[in-house]
Design a protein around this motif. Structure first.
Motif, PDB file in Angstrom:
ATOM      1  N   ARG A   1      52.512  32.521  37.033  1.00  0.00           N
ATOM      2  CA  ARG A   1      51.880  33.823  36.819  1.00  0.00           C
ATOM      3  C   ARG A   1      51.192  33.845  35.459  1.00  0.00           C
ATOM      4  N   ASP A   2      51.880  33.309  34.432  1.00  0.00           N
ATOM      5  CA  ASP A   2      51.351  33.372  33.072  1.00  0.00           C
ATOM      6  C   ASP A   2      50.343  32.264  32.782  1.00  0.00           C
ATOM      7  N   ARG A   3      50.613  31.056  33.248  1.00  0.00           N
ATOM      8  CA  ARG A   3      49.772  29.906  32.898  1.00  0.00           C
ATOM      9  C   ARG A   3      49.649  28.988  34.097  1.00  0.00           C
TER      10      ARG A   3
ATOM     11  N   GLU B   1      41.032  31.459  15.323  1.00  0.00           N
ATOM     12  CA  GLU B   1      40.891  30.009  15.215  1.00  0.00           C
ATOM     13  C   GLU B   1      39.970  29.657  14.057  1.00  0.00           C
TER      14      GLU B   1
ATOM     15  N   VAL C   1      57.254  32.591  37.405  1.00  0.00           N
ATOM     16  CA  VAL C   1      56.840  33.272  36.177  1.00  0.00           C
ATOM     17  C   VAL C   1      55.835  32.406  35.432  1.00  0.00           C
ATOM     18  N   ALA C   2      56.112  31.105  35.398  1.00  0.00           N
ATOM     19  CA  ALA C   2      55.234  30.191  34.671  1.00  0.00           C
ATOM     20  C   ALA C   2      53.840  30.191  35.273  1.00  0.00           C
TER      21      ALA C   2
ATOM     22  N   ALA D   1      53.888  37.630  20.165  1.00  0.00           N
ATOM     23  CA  ALA D   1      52.912  36.564  20.042  1.00  0.00           C
ATOM     24  C   ALA D   1      51.524  37.173  20.098  1.00  0.00           C
TER      25      ALA D   1
ATOM     26  N   GLU E   1      54.285  22.670  23.452  1.00  0.00           N
ATOM     27  CA  GLU E   1      53.471  22.139  24.541  1.00  0.00           C
ATOM     28  C   GLU E   1      53.490  20.609  24.547  1.00  0.00           C
TER      29      GLU E   1
ATOM     30  N   GLU F   1      57.556  33.262  23.188  1.00  0.00           N
ATOM     31  CA  GLU F   1      56.515  34.123  22.615  1.00  0.00           C
ATOM     32  C   GLU F   1      56.776  34.409  21.143  1.00  0.00           C
TER      33      GLU F   1
ATOM     34  N   MET G   1      54.299  26.610  18.813  1.00  0.00           N
ATOM     35  CA  MET G   1      53.826  26.633  20.205  1.00  0.00           C
ATOM     36  C   MET G   1      53.104  25.334  20.538  1.00  0.00           C
TER      37      MET G   1
ATOM     38  N   TRP H   1      53.698  22.454  19.238  1.00  0.00           N
ATOM     39  CA  TRP H   1      54.726  21.423  19.390  1.00  0.00           C
ATOM     40  C   TRP H   1      55.446  21.556  20.724  1.00  0.00           C
TER      41      TRP H   1
ATOM     42  N   ASN I   1      44.129  25.729  23.346  1.00  0.00           N
ATOM     43  CA  ASN I   1      45.004  26.816  22.913  1.00  0.00           C
ATOM     44  C   ASN I   1      46.390  26.504  23.436  1.00  0.00           C
ATOM     45  N   PRO I   2      47.419  26.745  22.620  1.00  0.00           N
ATOM     46  CA  PRO I   2      48.749  26.419  23.116  1.00  0.00           C
ATOM     47  C   PRO I   2      48.988  27.094  24.458  1.00  0.00           C
ATOM     48  N   SER I   3      49.333  26.309  25.423  1.00  0.00           N
ATOM     49  CA  SER I   3      49.470  26.812  26.772  1.00  0.00           C
ATOM     50  C   SER I   3      50.919  26.646  27.167  1.00  0.00           C
ATOM     51  N   ILE I   4      51.714  27.672  26.831  1.00  0.00           N
ATOM     52  CA  ILE I   4      53.144  27.618  27.121  1.00  0.00           C
ATOM     53  C   ILE I   4      53.505  28.877  27.899  1.00  0.00           C
ATOM     54  N   TYR I   5      54.736  28.931  28.395  1.00  0.00           N
ATOM     55  CA  TYR I   5      55.131  30.097  29.183  1.00  0.00           C
ATOM     56  C   TYR I   5      55.843  31.079  28.255  1.00  0.00           C
ATOM     57  N   GLU I   6      55.117  32.089  27.795  1.00  0.00           N
ATOM     58  CA  GLU I   6      55.629  32.967  26.757  1.00  0.00           C
ATOM     59  C   GLU I   6      56.904  33.692  27.157  1.00  0.00           C
ATOM     60  N   SER I   7      57.015  34.065  28.421  1.00  0.00           N
ATOM     61  CA  SER I   7      58.171  34.900  28.778  1.00  0.00           C
ATOM     62  C   SER I   7      59.437  34.078  29.042  1.00  0.00           C
ATOM     63  N   LEU I   8      59.330  32.753  28.979  1.00  0.00           N
ATOM     64  CA  LEU I   8      60.524  31.926  29.140  1.00  0.00           C
ATOM     65  C   LEU I   8      61.004  31.448  27.760  1.00  0.00           C
TER      66      LEU I   8
ATOM     67  N   ARG J   1      48.707  25.340  33.330  1.00  0.00           N
ATOM     68  CA  ARG J   1      49.750  24.528  32.710  1.00  0.00           C
ATOM     69  C   ARG J   1      50.718  24.011  33.787  1.00  0.00           C
TER      70      ARG J   1
ATOM     71  N   PHE K   1      46.370  21.490  26.328  1.00  0.00           N
ATOM     72  CA  PHE K   1      45.142  22.264  26.217  1.00  0.00           C
ATOM     73  C   PHE K   1      44.875  22.675  24.778  1.00  0.00           C
TER      74      PHE K   1
END
Lengths: 246, 420
Positions: B234-236, B396, B231-232, B386, A157, A146, A153, A155, A89-96, B239, A87
């Motif tokens: 929930r957040d995204r 951006e 968790v994933a 972040a 993704e 995060e 981020m 990269w 905007n970097p779409s990653i799982y911040e809390s992992l 994705r 996507f």
């Protein structure tokens, strides 16, 4: 043509409340090809990727991927067939952590019970380390996602997509927000990963486009305006007008 | 041998919080409290089953259900129906115009047992139904909502509607359900009088053991790839979907798990308290249960147990002295916790344990290093946090330009790219 066509988009269109965001687009992408889609804002670039990956349903036309019609298939099945999408905007799982981000993207244990029974085997770890090294995050596996920089981020993704070994990789503005050195590293990364698969990239940065593109497709108001090598496209008076005329 | 003890020690340390809770529930509280108070604690702990499910569903999966009382109630009603049938044998109901059916049916001019009560003569069926009835309802609601991608506030509202409908239905169908009074005067379980002190002790320990089992199950789920996917998504959510997962199945599963946990709690409530009524099914109690989870910490199943104990203990203590002020006090607790400690009691405890280390790491040193990974000095990873999506959008295409405090050469690099 010797190389097989991986993605064949024909006469694709989508209408939002009467507005034709994508209108009769044809696009053929070969194996090992890196295609860059450019065009002014609102040209329909992101919508085109949305249509291919299934985020948006097409109103007309067909999308054939490795000779399979995609238009009626739900998005998660398209992914399983080998279509990967990054996507804007970097779409990653911040809390992992970085490692967990990659692990969750590993293409096994994709059902509810499969994921409950999934084990982090040496084979999985090896694959994670391989991909992490490829996207320059090899030393950051245990770091919470995060805390990564914006470029990292992006990269990560890309790495999450590579975990799935897609045949077709679609990247929406992969170098947005990156420094010059990060851009260069990303260009090298893309050149490496397009071997054995096809890559479609949306990008605005013309220097970056020049450094990676095999062929360029110019979209304008939902239609293909020009297609060909970067040099050919840049010399096209219609393209010049679209970019400079207004 | 040494290696084995080492592993055992490591496991013990990893689950210290669970072990402490087990000691508290199974040893400390029974020694400290008389049977009346212990029975009360047992009642509070039945709410903890619901709260643990809410932690999984809401804290991890991001699915806020404001109707968990429905599943608690259904589990409780299934158990109550069995107990009521056992208490309504023809001998003890001989003064009714139709002996052998529950008293409230007789009062409502019913002359025979409704068909859906019949199977509850069987204890095996009842145990099955305690899990299956709420599980199937949760599955159907989940299927209808999540396949259509209904989520967030809309899902919360629909679960509330389900809670309202069920409580109205139970109250309205007095002859079949006991109406607003619920199902009362429960006496024996397979001939064993559940009102005696010894039975109450036994049920308390059974309840505690079941709760600990539920916590272990929760821990297994959270530790699996499924837990990380929760968790994933929930957040995204997108994705996850575009990583090849059928997101709705994952949501349905965790919603059903949470419903079944709540149902076990409901059944144990009926056994320990001796009745079940619609006042545990509706919107109000459902929201209370979310408060228990929030106070305990929505990311911590063990915290949810403490949350349930604490809020209910406060409720009892408060309403003994100031009955009319309790609701206000509970609202104040909820607002206070959410504002001051968004991660609840569990977050407070974590904060006290790791606060110093974390704060130093966040201020200066790279977090990567504190987690034991070497950090190449080229990339600034020691950022406070972040940027949020909207910050990123605003910046951006420069991305995270100045919020982060990157090293000088990196900044210069980025300015270069901006000018470019």
């Amino acid at each position: 043509m010797d190389k097989r066509i991986v993605l064949a988009v024909e006469d694709l269109g989508v209408t939002f409340d009467g507005f034709k965001a994508v209108d009769g687009v044809n696009l053929y992408v070969e194996q090992d090809e890196m295609r860059v889609v450019i065009g002014p804002n609102g040209a329909g670039k992101t919508t085109l990727l949305d249509l291919i990956c299934g985020r948006t349903r097409a109103s007309s036309g067909s999308i054939r991927f490795l000779d399979r019609e995609l238009t009626q298939i739900p998005e998660y099945r398209r992914v399983r067939l080998g279509v990967g999408r990054k996507f804007q905007n970097p779409s990653i799982y911040e809390s992992l952590t970085v490692l967990e981000n990659l692990e969750v993207s590993y293409p096994r244990g994709r059902t509810v019970f499969g994921s409950l029974a999934f084990k982090r085997t040496p084979e999985v770890l090896q694959r994670i380390e391989e991909v992490a090294a490829m996207v320059y995050l090899g030393d950051l596996l245990q770091v919470a996602a995060e805390t990564l920089s914006h470029g990292q981020m992006q990269w990560l993704e890309i790495g999450m997509l590579l975990m799935q070994e897609p045949q077709l990789l679609m990247l929406d503005e992969p170098v947005a927000g990156m420094s010059v050195s990060e851009r260069q590293a990303t260009a090298e990364l893309l050149q490496r990963i397009c071997k054995g698969r096809s890559v479609v990239v949306i990008e605005h940065d013309m220097d970056f486009v020049r450094s990676i593109a095999h062929r360029v497709t110019v979209l304008h108001q939902g239609k293909v305006l020009a297609e060909g090598s970067m040099a050919k496209v840049q010399a096209d008076p219609r393209v010049v007008e679209v970019y400079l005329g207004h | 041998m040494d290696r084995a003890t080492g592993i055992t020690l490591r496991i013990l340390r990893g689950h210290a919080d669970l072990i402490i809770l087990a000691v508290l529930i199974l040893i400390v509280l029974p020694l400290m409290l008389d049977i009346f108070r212990l029975n009360l604690v047992g009642k509070y702990l039945t709410y903890a089953f619901v709260a643990v499910g809410i932690v999984l569903c809401w804290g991890y999966g991001g699915i806020l259900s404001l109707g968990q009382g429905v599943f608690f109630g259904l589990g409780g009603y299934c158990m109550a129906m069995f107990l009521k049938l056992e208490a309504s044998d023809p001998a003890s109901t001989s003064i009714q115009s139709t002996p052998g059916i529950p008293d409230f049916m007789d009062w409502n001019q019913l002359t025979e047992l409704p068909w859906f009560w019949e199977p509850f003569h069987s204890f095996a069926f009842t145990l099955f139904a305690v899990l299956a009835v709420p599980g199937i309802l949760a599955f159907v609601v989940g299927l209808a909502m999540f396949k259509r991608r209904v989520g967030g506030v809309y899902f919360a509202i629909i679960t509330q509607a389900v809670a309202a409908i069920l409580s109205i239905l139970i109250i309205g169908q007095q002859g079949y359900t006991g109406g607003v009074n619920g199902i009362t005067d429960l006496k024996t379980l397979l001939g064993w009088d559940i009102r005696t002190d010894s039975a109450r002790y036994a049920l308390y320990f059974l309840n505690g053991a079941l709760l600990l089992t539920v916590l272990v199950v929760a821990r297994l789920i959270i530790g699996s790839k499924f837990g990380k996917l929760l968790v994933a998504l929930r957040d995204r959510e997108d994705r996850v979907r575009f990583s090849g997962y059928d997101v709705s199945n994952f949501k349905i599963f965790i919603f059903v798990v949470a419903a079944m946990m709540a149902a076990v709690g409901g059944a144990m409530f009926t056994l320990q308290v001796g009745f079940m009524s619609p006042s545990f099914v509706g919107v109000g109690p459902s929201i209370d249960m979310v408060v228990f989870a929030a106070v305990g910490g929505r990311m911590s199943p063990v915290g949810a147990v403490y949350g349930s104990l604490l809020v209910n203990w406060a409720r009892t203590a408060f309403s003994e002295s100031f009955p009319e002020l309790w609701l206000l006090a509970m609202g104040a607790i909820f607002i206070g916790v959410v504002m001051l400690f968004p991660n609840g009691l569990a977050g407070m405890v974590d904060g006290m344990k790791g606060g110093f280390i974390r704060s130093t790491a966040r201020l200066g040193g790279p977090t990567g290093a504190s987690r034991g990974a070497p950090v190449p000095d080229q990339w600034p990873v020691g950022r406070p946090r972040a940027p949020t999506a909207c910050e990123r959008g605003a910046l951006e295409p420069g991305g995270s330009v100045s919020v982060t405090g990157p090293s000088d050469h990196d900044l210069a690099d980025r300015q270069g790219s901006l000018a470019h």
